[in-house]
Write a protein that holds these residues in place. Structure first.
Motif, PDB file in Angstrom:
ATOM      1  N   MET A 101      25.533  60.033  -2.817  1.00 20.02           N
ATOM      2  CA  MET A 101      26.341  58.840  -2.663  1.00 20.02           C
ATOM      3  C   MET A 101      26.904  58.716  -1.256  1.00 20.02           C
ATOM      4  N   GLY A 102      26.989  59.823  -0.524  1.00 19.25           N
ATOM      5  CA  GLY A 102      27.650  59.812   0.764  1.00 19.25           C
ATOM      6  C   GLY A 102      26.906  59.079   1.860  1.00 19.25           C
ATOM      7  N   SER A 103      25.593  59.300   1.984  1.00 25.39           N
ATOM      8  CA  SER A 103      24.865  58.666   3.078  1.00 25.39           C
ATOM      9  C   SER A 103      23.778  57.749   2.524  1.00 25.39           C
ATOM     10  N   PHE A 104      23.273  56.897   3.380  1.00 25.68           N
ATOM     11  CA  PHE A 104      22.225  55.960   2.988  1.00 25.68           C
ATOM     12  C   PHE A 104      20.871  56.662   3.024  1.00 25.68           C
ATOM     13  N   SER A 105      19.979  56.237   2.148  1.00 22.60           N
ATOM     14  CA  SER A 105      18.632  56.789   2.145  1.00 22.60           C
ATOM     15  C   SER A 105      17.786  56.068   3.198  1.00 22.60           C
ATOM     16  N   ILE A 106      16.571  56.524   3.350  1.00 17.73           N
ATOM     17  CA  ILE A 106      15.666  55.934   4.331  1.00 17.73           C
ATOM     18  C   ILE A 106      15.354  54.477   3.959  1.00 17.73           C
ATOM     19  N   TRP A 107      15.328  54.167   2.683  1.00 17.74           N
ATOM     20  CA  TRP A 107      15.036  52.802   2.244  1.00 17.74           C
ATOM     21  C   TRP A 107      16.145  51.843   2.653  1.00 17.74           C
ATOM     22  N   HIS A 108      17.379  52.301   2.590  1.00 18.54           N
ATOM     23  CA  HIS A 108      18.496  51.453   3.031  1.00 18.54           C
ATOM     24  C   HIS A 108      18.359  51.123   4.517  1.00 18.54           C
ATOM     25  N   TRP A 109      18.034  52.136   5.337  1.00 17.43           N
ATOM     26  CA  TRP A 109      17.909  51.929   6.773  1.00 17.43           C
ATOM     27  C   TRP A 109      16.720  51.022   7.106  1.00 17.43           C
ATOM     28  N   LEU A 110      15.617  51.139   6.348  1.00 18.48           N
ATOM     29  CA  LEU A 110      14.468  50.268   6.580  1.00 18.48           C
ATOM     30  C   LEU A 110      14.792  48.814   6.246  1.00 18.48           C
ATOM     31  N   ILE A 111      15.554  48.602   5.191  1.00 19.68           N
ATOM     32  CA  ILE A 111      15.952  47.238   4.841  1.00 19.68           C
ATOM     33  C   ILE A 111      16.874  46.660   5.910  1.00 19.68           C
ATOM     34  N   VAL A 112      17.820  47.455   6.414  1.00 20.57           N
ATOM     35  CA  VAL A 112      18.720  47.000   7.477  1.00 20.57           C
ATOM     36  C   VAL A 112      17.917  46.668   8.733  1.00 20.57           C
ATOM     37  N   LEU A 113      16.954  47.510   9.076  1.00 21.65           N
ATOM     38  CA  LEU A 113      16.112  47.258  10.247  1.00 21.65           C
ATOM     39  C   LEU A 113      15.306  45.978  10.076  1.00 21.65           C
ATOM     40  N   LEU A 114      14.760  45.760   8.883  1.00 20.79           N
ATOM     41  CA  LEU A 114      13.997  44.551   8.608  1.00 20.79           C
ATOM     42  C   LEU A 114      14.867  43.297   8.739  1.00 20.79           C
ATOM     43  N   VAL A 115      16.094  43.351   8.241  1.00 20.17           N
ATOM     44  CA  VAL A 115      17.005  42.205   8.336  1.00 20.17           C
ATOM     45  C   VAL A 115      17.366  41.930   9.793  1.00 20.17           C
ATOM     46  N   VAL A 116      17.625  42.976  10.568  1.00 19.07           N
ATOM     47  CA  VAL A 116      17.970  42.803  11.981  1.00 19.07           C
ATOM     48  C   VAL A 116      16.804  42.192  12.744  1.00 19.07           C
ATOM     49  N   VAL A 117      15.586  42.649  12.477  1.00 23.41           N
ATOM     50  CA  VAL A 117      14.404  42.093  13.154  1.00 23.41           C
ATOM     51  C   VAL A 117      14.206  40.640  12.757  1.00 23.41           C
ATOM     52  N   MET A 118      14.452  40.317  11.493  1.00 22.66           N
ATOM     53  CA  MET A 118      14.294  38.929  11.060  1.00 22.66           C
ATOM     54  C   MET A 118      15.340  38.012  11.702  1.00 22.66           C
TER      55      MET A 118
END
Length: 82
Positions: free
Chosen positions: A1-18
C-alpha cells in the motif's frame, strides 16, 4: 500500500504524454538540462570571482553612523510601533 506499482507509473506517464505531447516534453527536458548546466557554470564562476575579489579587496568594518549621515534620515529598524 505504501508505494505505487509499475502500472501506476506507466499510467501517469501515458497521461502526461497525452497532455503535453512528446515534442513539448523533449523541449522541456533540454531546457531543464540547459538551466542546470548554466547554474553549475554560474556557481563555478561565482566561487572563482568571490575568491579573487576577497583577496584583492581589504575587509571594511561597519560602524554605527556614516561620517556624512543626513540628520533627516530615519532609521527604520530603530523606530518602534505604538
Amino acid at each position: 500500500m505504501g508505494s505505487f506499482s509499475i502500472w501506476h507509473w506507466l499510467i501517469v506517464l501515458l497521461v502526461v504524454v497525452m497532455i503535453f505531447g512528446t515534442k513539448k516534453l523533449r523541449n522541456m527536458g533540454s531546457d531543464l538540462g540547459g538551466a542546470v548546466k548554466g547554474f553549475k557554470d554560474g556557481m563555478k564562476d561565482g566561487s572563482a570571482n568571490d575568491a579573487s575579489t576577497a583577496s584583492s579587496a581589504p575587509a571594511q568594518q561597519v560602524t554605527g553612523q556614516p561620517a556624512n549621515s543626513d540628520k533627516s534620515t530615519i532609521d527604520v529598524e530603530a523606530r518602534q510601533k505604538s
